[in-house]
Write a protein that holds these residues in place. Sequence first.
Motif, PDB file in Angstrom:
ATOM      1  N   UNK A 123      23.675   6.499  15.043  1.00  0.00           N
ATOM      2  CA  UNK A 123      22.937   7.409  14.419  1.00  0.00           C
ATOM      3  C   UNK A 123      23.321   7.743  12.957  1.00  0.00           C
ATOM      4  N   UNK A 142      24.307  11.069  12.301  1.00  0.00           N
ATOM      5  CA  UNK A 142      25.720  11.625  12.679  1.00  0.00           C
ATOM      6  C   UNK A 142      26.747  10.944  11.603  1.00  0.00           C
ATOM      7  N   UNK A 158      29.547  12.625   9.331  1.00  0.00           N
ATOM      8  CA  UNK A 158      31.266  12.410   9.112  1.00  0.00           C
ATOM      9  C   UNK A 158      31.731  12.022   8.027  1.00  0.00           C
ATOM     10  N   UNK A 159      30.885  11.180   7.525  1.00  0.00           N
ATOM     11  CA  UNK A 159      31.436  10.689   6.075  1.00  0.00           C
ATOM     12  C   UNK A 159      31.480  11.577   4.939  1.00  0.00           C
ATOM     13  N   UNK A 201      35.547  11.344   5.944  1.00  0.00           N
ATOM     14  CA  UNK A 201      36.017  10.575   6.948  1.00  0.00           C
ATOM     15  C   UNK A 201      35.395   8.962   6.754  1.00  0.00           C
ATOM     16  N   UNK A 202      36.432   8.106   6.645  1.00  0.00           N
ATOM     17  CA  UNK A 202      35.920   6.660   6.000  1.00  0.00           C
ATOM     18  C   UNK A 202      34.907   6.252   7.198  1.00  0.00           C
ATOM     19  N   UNK A 203      34.046   5.384   6.451  1.00  0.00           N
ATOM     20  CA  UNK A 203      32.916   4.902   7.456  1.00  0.00           C
ATOM     21  C   UNK A 203      33.231   4.382   8.456  1.00  0.00           C
ATOM     22  N   UNK A 233      36.051   4.509  10.308  1.00  0.00           N
ATOM     23  CA  UNK A 233      36.350   5.228  11.308  1.00  0.00           C
ATOM     24  C   UNK A 233      35.318   6.099  11.798  1.00  0.00           C
ATOM     25  N   UNK A 271      34.404   6.369  15.667  1.00  0.00           N
ATOM     26  CA  UNK A 271      34.348   7.754  16.429  1.00  0.00           C
ATOM     27  C   UNK A 271      33.043   7.925  17.109  1.00  0.00           C
ATOM     28  N   UNK A 272      31.904   7.309  16.377  1.00  0.00           N
ATOM     29  CA  UNK A 272      30.462   7.748  17.125  1.00  0.00           C
ATOM     30  C   UNK A 272      30.445   6.870  18.271  1.00  0.00           C
ATOM     31  N   UNK A 332      32.285   8.143  20.940  1.00  0.00           N
ATOM     32  CA  UNK A 332      31.513   9.376  21.383  1.00  0.00           C
ATOM     33  C   UNK A 332      30.425   8.788  22.528  1.00  0.00           C
ATOM     34  N   UNK A 370      31.905   7.903  25.834  1.00  0.00           N
ATOM     35  CA  UNK A 370      32.724   9.160  26.427  1.00  0.00           C
ATOM     36  C   UNK A 370      31.952   9.748  27.601  1.00  0.00           C
TER      37      UNK A 370
END
Lengths: 250, 457
Positions: free
Chosen positions: B391, B394, B398-399, B403-405, B407, B411-412, B415, B418
């Motif tokens: 996405x 999203x 985060x960026x 937050x580093x791309x 990373x 995270x996504x 997620x 998850x």
Amino acid sequence: MLSIKNLCVSIEGKEILTGINLEVRPGEVHAIMGPNGSGKSTLANVLAGREGYEITSGEITFEGEDLFELSPEERARKGIFLSFQYPVEIPGVPMVTFLKTSVNEHRKFKGEKPLTAGEFLKLMREKKQMVEMDTELTNRSVNEGFSGGEKKKNEIFQMALLEPRLSILDETDSGLDIDALKIVANGVNALKSPGRSTIVITHYQRLLDYIIPDHVHVLYKGKIVKSAGRELALELEEKGYEWIKQENGN
Amino acid sequence: MMNAITDAADLSLMYLARYREAADRWMKETPPVLHRNRETAIREFLRQGIPSKKNENYKYSPLQPYFSWEYDFQHSRNHVDFQLNEVFQCDIPQLDTVLMLVMNGWFHSLNSERYELPPGVIAGSLEEIAAAHPGLVEPWYGSLAEPAEDPLVALNSAFARDGFFIYVPRGVRVEKPIQVINLQEAEHDTFVTQRNLVIVDPGAEVNLIICDHTLNANRYMVNDVTEIFVGKNARVDVCSVQNQHNRAASVHSVFFRQERDSRITSHAVTLHGGMVRNNLKALLNGENCEANLYGMAFIDRKQHVDNSLQVIHAFPNCQSNQHYKNVLDDESSGAFSGRIHVLRDAQKTNAYQRNNSLLLTDKALMQTKPQLIIEADDVKCSHGATVGQIDEDALFYLRSRGIEESRARLMLMNAFSYEVVQQIAADPLRDRISELVDKRLRGDVARCHECAYRCDC
């Protein structure tokens, strides 16, 4: 602090911004107003580094640095913060993980040690009070199931955690009732300092009763067509945007 | 190498030849229950052949390329001259399990023997237990896995010698999970047949963790079949962690039969593997059964994962959930086919199916095929499939918070998985799987244990 010169931006070949000039000095609050579709959110997104916009001409410098050379995350770490008009829900990314990662990326950039879990929770508690953020919300995934107002509060909460040099509030007032609006405004005002600047993008003057701007600009058809002091916002409130449209040949 | 052999019939005949060379010996060596269906099974295999694209059930995972290598067959038990603990150590101290080892399809008693299991529980080698307690195996063996329905099941039934066997008597709750480590390690490229049988009596409860692992870089073709019988009001959890190298191909066929008021939960976690095909068939054979079938696959390069499920609702008031998620990178490909079959008498059925896939590149490919066959009229069934990309909104969000791309992407992806990871009920296992998933997504080779052989293929 921020200097925008003759900025022209298109999306898929369609010109949205047609030559913006704007100077924001430290400590100033600028309000950018304008009718729907005038390019307000495009300007906010371009400042934050969102992809999908074609910069056809012009330049933006932030603290003397060419903004276009920086990725969104670098801009953020250097102190640019965008409060989103529509904050996205990210199920599966816990709020705490997200916020801690974000805070620690900022600290790393400044050469500071990352916060421990305990230190971070303490910081979070402190900032949560500022925007009256419910603990139940920080136990969820990012924005997941948040109401419109809660999402906006969450933006200001993040702003409070990151303490940016330049905050851009993109229609932060839309969808807020008067109580939430006050909380959001109080959060913004609490962060005010001689070194920090704010750009408030809004359709209505309502928010400007609480966040007092030094300068008000009217954006219309991709250009700033009028700039003045706070009184311009009141005039717009009274006369509506028709007046601007007529003056600018529509 | 048998690349010259491309003709399907020739290939099947090669396997027939391997069968013939061992059959006499099996006649003498194997307990009758394992032997009784071999001839029928090999005929079924020949009739159906090795699946090609033309085989509807395998059209996204034609197996002929994997069968055309010249493999060794281990027709007898090899001595294992290492301590399990020396080869790997489980790096999850919290995950306190009863550990069992199956190597190249053969069950090995560990020297540290005497499993900490409640009285009455029988666990060990299928072949040995079939010889010692034929009455325990005969009523069940082969009654779910039908050679006529699948050529790989047929081939397994023809070649079956050993695997793990677990019996849990009535009302017994096995507290510690039983962890079966399936290792592949042979001197040459090897074809592995493994046959497992699990019988859980009424009111009993057991947790199985099955880890698949290759210990050296040889080529492996694994064909295993597991039949699991779940008695009235019994609970069975199976978590299968698949972590093999790119030169390994596996076809796992798992069959469940549930009696009334029972509940099963199955997780298939594919972390790595050249080609992995998971066949799962659950028969809800009594009222008020619950079947929760979850899966997740994280693949890259040219890996291929195919989950093929059949859930058969034969009685009223049962519930089934299927939820499978895939993250596909590079040129990997995935397939999902989930069939829900509600028989005429199975009123008040609730059956759900979801398959979500995340494609990280333009070259990754996902095929998804839901199938609902509903013969009852008062049922709730739903299915949904999505194939999408990260996405971008999203990611930008985060960026924009520094937050580093790379990373943020991680995270996504975490997620995304998850939702399925959190369905794992046991805390230490869930945390462990979550950690493995994170490692896998970071691009580290996710070993489910510290493997002494650092094969990086």
